[in-house]
Design a protein around this motif. Structure first.
Motif, short mmCIF file in Angstrom:
data_model
loop_
_atom_site.label_atom_id
_atom_site.label_comp_id
_atom_site.label_asym_id
_atom_site.label_seq_id
_atom_site.Cartn_x
_atom_site.Cartn_y
_atom_site.Cartn_z
N MET A 1 -13.71 6.76 -0.44
CA MET A 1 -13.30 5.43 -0.88
C MET A 1 -12.17 4.91 0.02
SD MET A 1 -11.79 4.17 -4.57
CE MET A 1 -13.35 4.47 -5.39
N ALA A 2 -12.22 3.62 0.32
CA ALA A 2 -11.21 3.01 1.17
C ALA A 2 -9.84 3.08 0.52
CB ALA A 2 -11.58 1.56 1.47
N VAL A 3 -8.83 3.34 1.34
CA VAL A 3 -7.46 3.47 0.87
C VAL A 3 -6.58 2.45 1.58
CG1 VAL A 3 -5.49 5.03 0.63
CG2 VAL A 3 -7.81 5.94 0.51
N ILE A 4 -5.71 1.79 0.84
CA ILE A 4 -4.78 0.82 1.40
C ILE A 4 -3.37 1.40 1.33
CG2 ILE A 4 -3.80 -1.50 1.19
CD1 ILE A 4 -6.46 -2.38 0.00
N VAL A 5 -2.65 1.29 2.43
CA VAL A 5 -1.31 1.85 2.52
C VAL A 5 -0.34 0.75 2.96
CG1 VAL A 5 0.16 3.59 3.59
CG2 VAL A 5 -2.25 4.09 3.16
N GLU A 6 0.75 0.63 2.26
CA GLU A 6 1.83 -0.26 2.66
C GLU A 6 2.98 0.60 3.15
OE1 GLU A 6 2.82 -2.83 -0.58
OE2 GLU A 6 0.80 -3.67 -0.72
N LEU A 7 3.41 0.37 4.39
CA LEU A 7 4.46 1.21 4.96
C LEU A 7 5.36 0.39 5.87
CD1 LEU A 7 3.39 1.73 8.12
CD2 LEU A 7 1.82 3.25 6.95
N SER A 8 6.53 0.92 6.14
CA SER A 8 7.49 0.26 7.03
C SER A 8 7.74 1.12 8.25
CB SER A 8 8.80 -0.02 6.29
OG SER A 8 9.36 1.18 5.78
N ILE A 9 7.88 0.46 9.40
CA ILE A 9 8.10 1.14 10.68
C ILE A 9 9.23 0.43 11.42
CG2 ILE A 9 7.07 1.78 12.90
CD1 ILE A 9 4.37 1.79 11.61
N LYS A 10 10.09 1.18 12.05
CA LYS A 10 11.15 0.59 12.84
C LYS A 10 10.56 -0.12 14.07
CE LYS A 10 14.58 4.08 11.56
NZ LYS A 10 15.49 5.15 12.05
N PRO A 11 11.12 -1.25 14.47
CA PRO A 11 10.57 -1.99 15.62
C PRO A 11 10.57 -1.19 16.92
CG PRO A 11 12.72 -2.85 14.98
CD PRO A 11 12.29 -1.93 13.89
N ASP A 12 11.45 -0.21 17.04
CA ASP A 12 11.52 0.58 18.27
C ASP A 12 10.33 1.52 18.42
OD1 ASP A 12 13.86 -0.61 18.98
OD2 ASP A 12 15.14 1.00 18.23
N ASP A 13 9.53 1.67 17.37
CA ASP A 13 8.45 2.65 17.40
C ASP A 13 7.10 2.09 17.87
OD1 ASP A 13 9.82 4.92 16.73
OD2 ASP A 13 9.60 4.64 14.58
N ASP A 135 8.01 7.45 13.24
CA ASP A 135 8.45 7.63 11.86
C ASP A 135 8.07 6.41 11.05
OD1 ASP A 135 9.60 8.84 9.68
OD2 ASP A 135 11.58 8.00 10.07
N PHE A 136 7.62 6.63 9.83
CA PHE A 136 7.29 5.52 8.94
C PHE A 136 7.64 5.90 7.52
CE2 PHE A 136 3.43 8.04 9.37
CZ PHE A 136 3.04 8.25 8.04
N HIS A 137 7.82 4.88 6.69
CA HIS A 137 8.14 5.10 5.28
C HIS A 137 7.05 4.47 4.43
CE1 HIS A 137 10.44 5.62 1.61
NE2 HIS A 137 10.24 4.35 1.34
N VAL A 138 6.39 5.27 3.62
CA VAL A 138 5.31 4.79 2.76
C VAL A 138 5.91 4.08 1.54
CG1 VAL A 138 3.36 5.44 1.31
CG2 VAL A 138 3.71 6.57 3.51
N GLU A 139 5.49 2.84 1.34
CA GLU A 139 5.94 2.08 0.18
C GLU A 139 4.97 2.21 -0.98
OE1 GLU A 139 8.80 0.74 0.32
OE2 GLU A 139 9.19 0.71 2.47
N ARG A 140 3.66 2.20 -0.66
CA ARG A 140 2.67 2.25 -1.74
C ARG A 140 1.31 2.65 -1.17
NH1 ARG A 140 1.48 -2.88 -5.63
NH2 ARG A 140 0.89 -3.75 -3.61
N ILE A 141 0.54 3.39 -1.94
CA ILE A 141 -0.83 3.75 -1.59
C ILE A 141 -1.72 3.44 -2.78
CG2 ILE A 141 -2.40 5.63 -0.95
CD1 ILE A 141 -0.11 7.05 0.36
N TYR A 142 -2.83 2.78 -2.54
CA TYR A 142 -3.75 2.46 -3.62
C TYR A 142 -5.15 2.25 -3.05
CZ TYR A 142 -2.25 -2.18 -1.98
OH TYR A 142 -1.91 -3.26 -1.20
N THR A 143 -6.12 2.22 -3.94
CA THR A 143 -7.51 2.03 -3.53
C THR A 143 -7.90 0.56 -3.65
OG1 THR A 143 -8.42 2.39 -5.74
CG2 THR A 143 -8.06 4.34 -4.36
N LEU A 144 -9.06 0.22 -3.11
CA LEU A 144 -9.55 -1.15 -3.22
C LEU A 144 -9.79 -1.53 -4.68
CD1 LEU A 144 -12.08 -1.47 -0.26
CD2 LEU A 144 -9.91 -2.67 -0.52
N THR A 145 -10.25 -0.57 -5.46
CA THR A 145 -10.49 -0.84 -6.88
C THR A 145 -9.20 -1.19 -7.59
OG1 THR A 145 -12.36 0.69 -6.90
CG2 THR A 145 -11.39 0.10 -9.03
N GLU A 146 -8.14 -0.44 -7.29
CA GLU A 146 -6.84 -0.72 -7.91
C GLU A 146 -6.29 -2.06 -7.45
OE1 GLU A 146 -5.09 3.79 -8.53
OE2 GLU A 146 -4.94 2.82 -6.57
N GLU A 147 -6.55 -2.44 -6.19
CA GLU A 147 -6.08 -3.72 -5.69
C GLU A 147 -6.78 -4.86 -6.41
OE1 GLU A 147 -5.31 -5.82 -1.40
OE2 GLU A 147 -7.28 -4.97 -1.76
#
Length: 220
Positions: A1-13, A135-147
């Protein structure tokens, strides 16, 4: 099942982040298009005031071959950047993990919303990013169904979700606490022991999903 991830990354990366981080008053947003060529991030919107200074600084970057202003709408300008010898591997990682960029904006940090075909793609993204030192920081992970439904269950039971909602809304996790375990149990009509088990097990599952999900080991 498709997974959606919201994450933050520093601009230097990654390249676009480094190139556009030239002024604090300019906000960058990736244009949500599917490029026909090999570039992953060729178009972006810039919102601000001093576009002349911004364009000059971006064009002076050694990895930018050309920067073209495509359109202007109010205080936003759409740019097309032609990359030269890039040094960041984020675009390669996105391609190899078959990720689709649904949304991305910055500057510090950048926030990405990515869609992976399955959990294996997310794992591949995580492993490749670690290898390249991104380096990245995960804010949220969810599926298409949950979205679509707007409900994020995190695979907890309805009873655990009910107990967690009662605990959070009642202030059980606040400092100082506004309610006790006995108070949560009375609201649910169950024993304090049952309330404690539901809260602990539900909280453990949710926290593992959020805090340990970079390896995607808890998503299988």
């Amino acid at each position: 099942m498709a997974v959606i991830v919201e994450l933050s990354i520093k601009p230097d990366d990654f390249d676009l982040g480094r190139v556009t981080a030239v002024t604090d008053d300019m906000h960058i947003e990736l244009e949500r298009v599917v490029p026909t060529g090999g570039d992953v991030m060729p178009f972006f919107w810039a919102k601000g005031s001093n576009f002349e200074s911004f364009e000059r600084a971006v064009r002076e970057n050694r990895i930018v071959e050309e920067l073209q202003a495509v359109a202007r709408v109010g205080d936003r300008v759409l740019y097309h950047v032609y990359w030269g010898d890039t040094v960041s591997s984020l675009t390669t990682i996105l391609t190899e993990s078959e990720a689709t960029i649904l949304e991305a904006h910055g500057n510090s940090p950048w926030v990405f919303r990515l869609r992976f075909n399955d959990h294996a793609g997310l794992t591949e993204f995580h492993n490749l990013s670690n290898e390249e030192g991104i380096d990245f920081h995960v804010e949220r992970i969810y599926t298409l169904t949950e979205e679509e439904t707007g409900v994020y269950t995190f695979d907890i039971t309805p009873q655990q979700q009910e107990a967690l909602v009662a605990a959070v809304s009642g202030g059980y996790f606040e400092v100082p606490r506004r309610t006790t375990l006995k108070g949560v149990a009375e609201e649910l009509g169950i024993s304090p022991q049952a309330a404690s088990e539901r809260i602990r097990r539900g909280a453990d599952t949710v926290l593992r999903k959020v805090l340990l999900s970079r390896s995607a080991s808890d998503l299988d």
